[in-house]
Design an enzyme around this catalytic site. Structure first.
Site, PDB file in Angstrom:
ATOM      1  CB  ALA A  90      -0.885  -0.018   1.243  1.00  0.00           C
ATOM      2  N   GLY A 105       0.789  -4.999   0.930  1.00  0.00           N
ATOM      3  CA  GLY A 105      -0.370  -5.062   0.038  1.00  0.00           C
ATOM      4  C   GLY A 105      -0.046  -5.728  -1.294  1.00  0.00           C
ATOM      5  CD  GLU A 152      -2.244  -7.468   2.816  1.00  0.00           C
ATOM      6  OE1 GLU A 152      -1.974  -6.320   2.407  1.00  0.00           O
ATOM      7  OE2 GLU A 152      -2.766  -7.688   3.910  1.00  0.00           O
ATOM      8  CD  GLU A 204       1.615  -5.454   5.707  1.00  0.00           C
ATOM      9  OE1 GLU A 204       2.373  -6.374   6.115  1.00  0.00           O
ATOM     10  OE2 GLU A 204       0.920  -5.562   4.692  1.00  0.00           O
TER      11      GLU A 204
HETATM   12  N1  CAA Z   1       4.653   3.253  -0.477  1.00  0.00           N
HETATM   13  C1  CAA Z   1       5.058   4.415  -1.009  1.00  0.00           C
HETATM   14  N2  CAA Z   1       6.228   4.545  -1.656  1.00  0.00           N
HETATM   15  C2  CAA Z   1       7.017   3.473  -1.758  1.00  0.00           C
HETATM   16  C3  CAA Z   1       6.659   2.229  -1.230  1.00  0.00           C
HETATM   17  C4  CAA Z   1       5.403   2.148  -0.569  1.00  0.00           C
HETATM   18  N3  CAA Z   1       4.948   0.990  -0.052  1.00  0.00           N
HETATM   19  N4  CAA Z   1       7.633   1.345  -1.481  1.00  0.00           N
HETATM   20  C5  CAA Z   1       8.583   2.001  -2.160  1.00  0.00           C
HETATM   21  N5  CAA Z   1       8.216   3.293  -2.334  1.00  0.00           N
HETATM   22  C6  CAA Z   1       8.953   4.355  -3.008  1.00  0.00           C
HETATM   23  C7  CAA Z   1      10.079   4.865  -2.132  1.00  0.00           C
HETATM   24  O1  CAA Z   1       9.628   5.791  -1.189  1.00  0.00           O
HETATM   25  C8  CAA Z   1      10.996   5.457  -3.177  1.00  0.00           C
HETATM   26  O2  CAA Z   1      10.476   6.699  -3.551  1.00  0.00           O
HETATM   27  P1  CAA Z   1      11.462   8.012  -3.643  1.00  0.00           P
HETATM   28  O3  CAA Z   1      12.407   7.655  -4.765  1.00  0.00           O
HETATM   29  O4  CAA Z   1      10.533   9.118  -3.980  1.00  0.00           O
HETATM   30  O5  CAA Z   1      12.148   8.114  -2.333  1.00  0.00           O
HETATM   31  C9  CAA Z   1      10.815   4.522  -4.373  1.00  0.00           C
HETATM   32  O6  CAA Z   1       9.583   3.845  -4.164  1.00  0.00           O
HETATM   33  C10 CAA Z   1      11.910   3.485  -4.479  1.00  0.00           C
HETATM   34  O7  CAA Z   1      11.981   2.802  -3.238  1.00  0.00           O
HETATM   35  P2  CAA Z   1      13.352   2.589  -2.420  1.00  0.00           P
HETATM   36  O8  CAA Z   1      14.289   3.713  -2.684  1.00  0.00           O
HETATM   37  O9  CAA Z   1      12.998   2.299  -1.013  1.00  0.00           O
HETATM   38  O10 CAA Z   1      13.899   1.285  -3.184  1.00  0.00           O
HETATM   39  P3  CAA Z   1      14.840   0.137  -2.581  1.00  0.00           P
HETATM   40  O11 CAA Z   1      15.225  -0.710  -3.742  1.00  0.00           O
HETATM   41  O12 CAA Z   1      15.932   0.721  -1.765  1.00  0.00           O
HETATM   42  O13 CAA Z   1      13.909  -0.717  -1.575  1.00  0.00           O
HETATM   43  C11 CAA Z   1      11.891  -1.863  -0.908  1.00  0.00           C
HETATM   44  C12 CAA Z   1      12.826  -1.435  -2.072  1.00  0.00           C
HETATM   45  C13 CAA Z   1      12.602  -2.894  -0.015  1.00  0.00           C
HETATM   46  C14 CAA Z   1      10.661  -2.491  -1.545  1.00  0.00           C
HETATM   47  C15 CAA Z   1      11.511  -0.624  -0.063  1.00  0.00           C
HETATM   48  O14 CAA Z   1      11.051   0.396  -0.940  1.00  0.00           O
HETATM   49  C16 CAA Z   1      10.441  -0.864   0.955  1.00  0.00           C
HETATM   50  O15 CAA Z   1      10.726  -1.427   1.993  1.00  0.00           O
HETATM   51  N6  CAA Z   1       9.192  -0.427   0.673  1.00  0.00           N
HETATM   52  C17 CAA Z   1       8.093  -0.507   1.615  1.00  0.00           C
HETATM   53  C18 CAA Z   1       7.582  -1.924   1.758  1.00  0.00           C
HETATM   54  C19 CAA Z   1       6.451  -1.959   2.785  1.00  0.00           C
HETATM   55  O16 CAA Z   1       6.630  -1.678   3.938  1.00  0.00           O
HETATM   56  N7  CAA Z   1       5.243  -2.372   2.330  1.00  0.00           N
HETATM   57  C20 CAA Z   1       4.078  -2.469   3.155  1.00  0.00           C
HETATM   58  C21 CAA Z   1       3.233  -1.220   3.061  1.00  0.00           C
HETATM   59  S1  CAA Z   1       1.894  -1.186   4.215  1.00  0.00           S
HETATM   60  C22 CAA Z   1       0.707  -2.173   3.521  1.00  0.00           C
HETATM   61  O17 CAA Z   1       0.872  -2.718   2.451  1.00  0.00           O
HETATM   62  C23 CAA Z   1      -0.555  -2.326   4.321  1.00  0.00           C
HETATM   63  C24 CAA Z   1      -1.494  -3.353   3.828  1.00  0.00           C
HETATM   64  O18 CAA Z   1      -1.565  -4.451   4.313  1.00  0.00           O
HETATM   65  C25 CAA Z   1      -2.431  -3.066   2.743  1.00  0.00           C
END
Ligand code: CAA
Length: 289
Positions: free
Chosen positions: A97, A140, A143, A163
């Site tokens: 998400a 998400g 999911e 999460e």
């Molecule tokens: N939401 C918003 N933006 C996101 C994102 C997310 N879930 N995941 C990645 N991005 C964005 C980053 O903020 C970044 O944007 P900027 O360039 O503007 O800073 C861009 O995508 C690239 O990401 P990274 O620089 O972090 O890339 P990376 O290769 O270093 O890492 C990753 C990749 C491990 C996937 C890391 O981005 C990450 O950990 N993302 C979040 C994963 C997460 O926590 N997901 C769960 C979300 S909550 C949810 O999903 C609730 C539910 O149950 C519905």
């Protein structure tokens, strides 16, 4: 090949396996902001939805999930389509998400908008939906893949429910579908640690049905979707409905439901055609009737 390059961008699709005859621009497709839609397969009977928000690793913002729901609804109404594939890029199926979008949500705003409530549209598709997962399928994203009926993965795919590390819990099936798919101990470990796990582990757990080298994932998924699309759409719909019932009821009720649906297939022309074709040693000609 320019169409292919245009649609797949950085995805290194094997040109031998996915040639122009497999791929056609979906000419009547509505325009979407966060996804691309195409019709693929030799008989042009497979819909392909590609998540296309590369700068945010396909983070599932509200607009993206609305696009996906609309595309699935549209393909469900299209008689020429037998199965739908949902895929992302080589780097990310979807990174979850959109954390930035929900940063300032409150309990009240979540309740008022039923935040994430419309995500269920994917699981409600009457036509089979197959997830082709390369790269990250986190939160998400994992999911979303689990809302699909079958998951195929590239061998570099990374799954997880992280999460917990950002102070929340899975909200679109991660504690429910994952537990049913892999059992309590593994689901607890994944949800409580937030650890990522790879495609091979996902296959071993039964979350994913097959793993391929990344460049073979899409061609192989199209092959699977073409096979499903070669069957009667109405019988496929009943079969999907019956398997899904296994998740939602007791064994006794599920078996009863399955038996009734099996008996119901005898009211269709396609059942008669399928069995007649078998006895006449020829391929069936299903009419979805
Ligand atoms: N939401 C918003 N933006 C996101 C994102 C997310 N879930 N995941 C990645 N991005 C964005 C980053 O903020 C970044 O944007 P900027 O360039 O503007 O800073 C861009 O995508 C690239 O990401 P990274 O620089 O972090 O890339 P990376 O290769 O270093 O890492 C990753 C990749 C491990 C996937 C890391 O981005 C990450 O950990 N993302 C979040 C994963 C997460 O926590 N997901 C769960 C979300 S909550 C949810 O999903 C609730 C539910 O149950 C519905």
């Amino acid at each position: 090949m320019s169409v292919l390059r245009n649609i797949y961008g950085g995805l290194k699709v094997s040109q031998g396996l996915l040639s122009n005859k497999h791929l056609m621009k979906y000419s009547t497709a509505a325009s979407y902001e966060y996804i691309k839609t195409d019709v693929v397969g030799e008989k042009k009977n497979v819909a392909l939805i590609t998540l296309n928000r590369p700068k945010a690793l396909n983070a599932l913002c509200d607009g993206l999930m609305t696009d996906v729901a609309n595309a699935i609804a549209k393909f469900n109404q299209d008689e020429s389509i037998g199965a739908i594939i949902l895929t992302g890029s080589e780097k990310a199926f979807a990174a979850g998400a959109d954390i930035k979008e929900m940063l300032n949500n409150t309990l009240a705003s979540n309740l008022k908008t039923n935040f994430l409530g419309h995500w269920t549209k994917v699981a409600e598709s009457k036509k089979p939906v197959i997830a082709a997962v390369n790269g990250y399928a986190l939160g998400g994203g994992c999911e979303l893949a689990m809302m699909c009926d079958i998951i195929y993965a590239g061998n570099k795919a990374k799954f997880g429910q992280p999460e917990i590390a950002i102070g929340t819990i899975p909200g679109a099936g991660g504690t429910q579908r994952l537990t049913r798919a892999v059992g309590k101990s593994k689901a607890m470990e994944i949800v409580l640690t937030g650890n990522h796990f790879g495609a091979e582990e996902a296959e071993k757990m039964g979350l994913v049905s097959k793993v391929f080298p990344p460049e073979e994932l899409l061609p192989q998924t199209i092959k699977l979707a073409e096979k499903i699309s070669s069957h009667s759409q109405i019988i496929v719909q009943l079969a999907k409905d019956s398997v899904n019932r296994a998740y939602e009821t007791t064994l006794r009720e599920g078996l009863n439901y399955e038996l009734k649906l099996f008996q119901t297939t005898f009211a269709t022309e396609d059942r008669k055609e399928g069995m007649t074709a078998f006895t006449e040693k020829r391929a069936p000609n299903f009419k979805n009737q």
